[in-house]
Design a protein around this motif. Sequence first.
Motif, short mmCIF file in Angstrom:
data_model
loop_
_atom_site.label_atom_id
_atom_site.label_comp_id
_atom_site.label_asym_id
_atom_site.label_seq_id
_atom_site.Cartn_x
_atom_site.Cartn_y
_atom_site.Cartn_z
N UNK A 192 0.82 -1.04 -0.10
CA UNK A 192 0.03 0.05 -0.10
C UNK A 192 0.66 1.32 -0.01
N UNK A 193 0.83 2.03 -1.09
CA UNK A 193 1.71 3.09 -1.10
C UNK A 193 0.79 4.39 -0.72
N UNK A 194 0.77 4.85 0.50
CA UNK A 194 0.06 6.02 0.98
C UNK A 194 0.09 6.03 2.64
N UNK A 195 -0.18 7.18 3.12
CA UNK A 195 -0.34 7.55 4.44
C UNK A 195 0.39 8.66 4.69
N UNK B 199 3.50 -8.91 -4.76
CA UNK B 199 2.67 -9.36 -5.97
C UNK B 199 1.77 -8.24 -6.38
N UNK B 200 1.58 -7.18 -5.87
CA UNK B 200 0.70 -6.03 -6.31
C UNK B 200 0.75 -4.80 -5.47
N UNK B 201 0.48 -3.56 -6.09
CA UNK B 201 0.75 -2.41 -5.33
C UNK B 201 -0.66 -1.64 -5.45
N UNK B 202 -1.13 -1.03 -4.37
CA UNK B 202 -2.15 -0.27 -4.47
C UNK B 202 -1.78 1.43 -3.97
N UNK B 203 -1.85 2.04 -4.92
CA UNK B 203 -1.40 3.46 -4.82
C UNK B 203 -2.36 4.53 -4.51
N UNK B 204 -2.34 5.06 -3.49
CA UNK B 204 -3.38 6.35 -3.27
C UNK B 204 -3.85 6.38 -1.95
N UNK B 205 -4.15 5.40 -1.36
CA UNK B 205 -5.07 5.48 -0.10
C UNK B 205 -4.16 6.65 0.89
N UNK B 206 -4.47 7.63 1.51
CA UNK B 206 -3.92 8.43 2.43
C UNK B 206 -2.63 9.20 1.72
N UNK B 207 -2.52 8.96 0.52
CA UNK B 207 -1.01 9.50 -0.23
C UNK B 207 -0.77 11.15 0.16
N UNK B 208 -1.96 11.92 0.03
CA UNK B 208 -1.72 13.35 0.10
C UNK B 208 -1.23 13.91 -1.40
N UNK C 168 -5.02 1.92 -8.57
CA UNK C 168 -4.81 3.37 -8.31
C UNK C 168 -6.36 3.79 -7.79
N UNK C 169 -6.00 4.66 -6.71
CA UNK C 169 -7.46 5.10 -5.83
C UNK C 169 -6.80 6.54 -5.40
N UNK C 170 -7.97 7.26 -4.78
CA UNK C 170 -7.74 8.46 -4.05
C UNK C 170 -6.66 9.51 -4.68
N UNK C 171 -5.81 9.91 -3.97
CA UNK C 171 -4.91 10.83 -4.52
C UNK C 171 -3.93 10.37 -5.61
N UNK C 172 -3.92 8.77 -5.65
CA UNK C 172 -3.03 8.20 -6.79
C UNK C 172 -3.99 8.77 -8.41
N UNK C 173 -5.12 8.70 -8.30
CA UNK C 173 -5.90 9.26 -9.28
C UNK C 173 -5.58 10.86 -9.72
N UNK C 174 -5.49 11.50 -8.44
CA UNK C 174 -5.03 12.87 -8.86
C UNK C 174 -3.81 12.89 -9.46
N UNK C 175 -2.87 12.02 -9.04
CA UNK C 175 -1.60 12.18 -9.99
C UNK C 175 -1.75 11.42 -11.29
N UNK C 176 -2.88 10.63 -11.74
CA UNK C 176 -2.97 10.20 -12.92
C UNK C 176 -3.54 11.32 -13.95
N UNK C 177 -4.39 12.09 -13.19
CA UNK C 177 -5.29 13.14 -13.87
C UNK C 177 -4.14 14.01 -14.34
#
Length: 333
Positions: free
Chosen positions: A63-66, A131-140, A165-174
């Motif tokens: 999990x990449x975020x916090x 095995x996988x990464x989740x980018x965005x929860x609490x990323x800021x 990719x969720x939350x602020x990870x989506x901001x990055x993708x935007x």
Amino acid sequence: MIGITCVHLSTLKRCHILVFERFYSLSSKSHHRMDDGILALVKRTIPPLTSKKHKGQDGRIGIIGGCQEYTGAPYFAAISALKVGADLAHVFCTKDAAPVIKSYSPELIVHPILDRSNALEEIEKWLPRLHSVVVGPGLGRDDHILQTAKEIIIKSKARDIPVVIDADGLWLVTQQPSIIQGYHKSILTPNIMEFTRLYDALLHGPMNTSDLKFSVTQLSIAMGNLTVVLKGEHDLITDGSEVIPCSIEGSGRRCGGQGDLLSGSMGVMAHWAHSVSIAEIFRGMNPSVVAAYGACSLTRQCNNQAFQRNGRSTTTSDMIQEIGSAFKKLFES
């Protein structure tokens, strides 16, 4: 293609739409048939529990975020991944966030390195084990941390592991769609506001709010046929060639953190789906779509069960407590 409800669009223009007759049926029976069809595929991706396995074999999720302001989101995502069936969950967060996240649960492996100057170097050491990464929860939205997240996405793509990719990870993708564009082992999970920003950034115009199925397909195609999950009353899942609504009953309770349960469970299911034989299991369907449907149905079932117990006072913590029984009802019955 299996016999389920879906919508096909081959290009960004609506030149051809094939709708199965029961897509517009109001009968609950037809919806149950559709859900059962996809759930059957999800079930086939779930690894059996056996004493012959070793720790970590069923999933090591990152999990990449916090950050200082947001410590709950990465916790919810990581603990959900564990309760769904991952063996290990790593949280890569900032130094200030680490003691707080660690205090929530001894189950999590917490790395207080996301705001270090050498964060990418430190996290890259762990990528071969994940095995996988989740980018965005609490990323800021700190510029340095977002740059690190960008590089982690690029490195994960190079290792050919699923990326949610969720939350602020989506901001990055935007801001920089190219970092994930065309990577078929990625899943984007926007709510309607995040979706609107993505749509405007990619398609440079107002979306058709009266036909979200068409709009979500347009976005997926513009992103190189990525799997996109538009969260809402009915979650809409597409990889640009088919739109599948998840109609598992949830509830009217919309507390913060539900998206983190979704992204964490999706990280596990994406690993499982991409680890099985595509030809044998999916019959041409995108494994990311199957994983996304599995995570959406589980999250909605958890919401429903928690609401039945707690009503208006339901929180995401209540939903997480339902993961075991919801998983059993959906996938092991």
